[in-house]
Design a protein around this motif. Structure first.
Motif, PDB file in Angstrom:
ATOM      1  N   TYR A  82      77.777 -30.099 -25.930  1.00  0.00           N
ATOM      2  CA  TYR A  82      78.327 -30.306 -24.597  1.00  0.00           C
ATOM      3  C   TYR A  82      79.675 -31.012 -24.664  1.00  0.00           C
ATOM      4  N   TYR A  92      74.439 -40.647 -23.577  1.00  0.00           N
ATOM      5  CA  TYR A  92      74.289 -40.101 -24.920  1.00  0.00           C
ATOM      6  C   TYR A  92      74.732 -41.113 -25.976  1.00  0.00           C
ATOM      7  N   GLU A  97      80.335 -26.667 -21.913  1.00  0.00           N
ATOM      8  CA  GLU A  97      79.390 -26.459 -23.006  1.00  0.00           C
ATOM      9  C   GLU A  97      79.980 -25.462 -23.991  1.00  0.00           C
ATOM     10  N   VAL A 127      78.831 -34.229 -17.928  1.00  0.00           N
ATOM     11  CA  VAL A 127      78.976 -32.985 -18.673  1.00  0.00           C
ATOM     12  C   VAL A 127      79.931 -32.075 -17.905  1.00  0.00           C
ATOM     13  N   GLU A 160      75.999 -28.304 -16.411  1.00  0.00           N
ATOM     14  CA  GLU A 160      77.329 -28.823 -16.137  1.00  0.00           C
ATOM     15  C   GLU A 160      77.327 -29.585 -14.814  1.00  0.00           C
ATOM     16  N   THR A 201      81.982 -33.660 -22.631  1.00  0.00           N
ATOM     17  CA  THR A 201      81.735 -34.746 -21.675  1.00  0.00           C
ATOM     18  C   THR A 201      83.030 -35.470 -21.354  1.00  0.00           C
ATOM     19  N   THR A 216      69.314 -38.907 -18.314  1.00  0.00           N
ATOM     20  CA  THR A 216      70.175 -38.289 -17.309  1.00  0.00           C
ATOM     21  C   THR A 216      70.139 -39.132 -16.049  1.00  0.00           C
TER      22      THR A 216
END
Length: 390
Positions: free
Chosen positions: A94, A71, A89, A86, A65, A96, A121
């Protein structure tokens, strides 16, 4: 060379690396070490057009997180890559949201983001994303110009252009490889800014390692693209229903359905294909297979419906490797890490190419001679073949 010359060449190499990474990222549909945001949804962390350092998901480690991820969205902005943070979860994936948005992506139509959807990421230092101001603005401008150039060239040649990003990306890479090869040759044989001493270069001579370097850049690019571009993740919809139908993807709770998956190999080298199912209720048989030259094979995907009724999404990941060594070796390397297997294949391609060129031509420099206009090309070709056969 002076310090200024070294600095100029260093900056030139850095620019080439940035361009190559961005071009390859266009082909693969994901950022390769560099990415950018096109909207202001991540303000004030990142403004529209800012770039960032993107760490591929295969080496980024566990998502936590607070991470900013890239993505592959299902519904948001009609699908495509999205860069958001993020913020939570759940069991399904996840949650977002953009830093500038007062709501999460999942408050809309976007389902929870699964591990397989995350492609990169953003690199953070002390909790702050490392940004490159205006990088995206420059890239989007180049993208528009190159898209127009692509359409102009394909129209002029009478070739049907590809409307998708893959076709445009392939066009970019072709240009990038050609420019890189031309740049290497120009750097080696082009005129210098100032001649201060007697040149020791021989006319019409190409250094062995310069020539083979250009060839290897092209081969490694093609080999990597052949492994990475056809691979990816396939999504399967599954409905757990108390009223199953003849549709194999609508089944009763707890029941298992099977789907046939076809794997194509349009290339001229056999490939080893590895299938991975990240969900425990998904299996693939066989999970590893070798597909011959310009042929296809089939595998069976088994999906088990959850006990709770509803609509679900399942994924199967596909990895491809050129079968330059035995499938067992590639499978073992894949188990270590997919990038290890890809790197090993490229090493084999480089080693075999260097060995063949050295065997056929030796390791000496290549001399380019002008045979004269009065000698027909067929005669010069026959002389060359006879020389090789001696």
């Amino acid at each position: 060379m002076t310090a200024r010359t070294y600095l100029e060449r260093g900056l030139g190499i850095a620019v080439v690396i940035v361009i190559v990474l961005l071009l390859i990222g266009q082909v693969l549909g994901q950022p390769i070490l560099l990415g950018y945001v096109a909207t202001g949804s991540m303000e004030p962390t990142m403004n529209a057009g800012d770039g960032f350092v993107a760490i591929p998901s295969v080496v980024a480690g566990e998502i936590q997180e607070g991470d900013v991820v890239v993505y592959d969205a299902r519904e948001l902005h009609d699908g495509g890559l999205t860069t958001h943070r993020v913020v939570g979860e759940t069991e399904d994936g996840y949650v977002t949201a953009g830093d500038a948005n007062p709501f999460t992506d999942q408050d809309g139509d976007e389902p929870p983001v699964s591990e397989s959807q995350i492609v990169a990421t953003a690199w953070q230092v002390n909790g702050e994303v490392v940004t490159i101001p205006h990088l995206g603005t420059v890239v989007m401008g180049m993208h528009g110009l190159l898209e127009q150039a692509s359409q102009t060239v394909t129209s002029a040649l009478g070739i049907e252009g590809s409307s998708g990003s893959d076709g445009l990306g392939a066009f970019f890479v072709a240009i990038g490889v050609a420019l890189l090869g031309f740049g290497l040759l120009l750097e080696r044989f082009g005129p210098s800014e100032r001649i201060t001493d007697r040149s020791r270069r021989r006319k019409n001579v190409v250094r062995f390692w310069v020539a083979i370097g250009v060839v290897l850049v092209a081969l490694v690019t093609v080999a990597t693209a052949a492994m990475v571009i056809p691979a990816g993740t396939t999504e399967y919809g599954l409905v757990s229903s108390d009223s199953p139908t003849d549709d194999p993807q609508i089944v009763a709770p707890g029941e298992t359905t099977t789907l046939t998956r076809t794997v194509d190999n349009a290339g001229f080298v056999p490939v080893v294909v590895v299938h991975e199912a990240p969900h425990e209720h998904v299996s693939v048989d066989p999970d590893r297979q070798t597909v011959g030259i310009r042929s296809e094979a089939e595998t069976t995907v088994s999906l088990t419906a959850p006990e709770e009724t509803g609509e679900y999404t399942r994924h199967v990941e596909e990895h491809r490797y050129l079968a330059v060594v035995s499938p067992s070796i590639l499978g073992t390397l894949h188990d270590v890490h997919p990038l290890v297997a890809i790197a090993f294949v490229n090493v084999v391609v480089v080693a075999v190419t260097v060995a063949l060129v050295s065997l056929l031509f030796g390791t000496g420099d290549f001399r380019l001679r002008n045979g004269g206009d009065h000698v027909p090309f067929s005669t010069r070709l026959a002389r060359t073949v006879r020389k090789w056969l001696r």
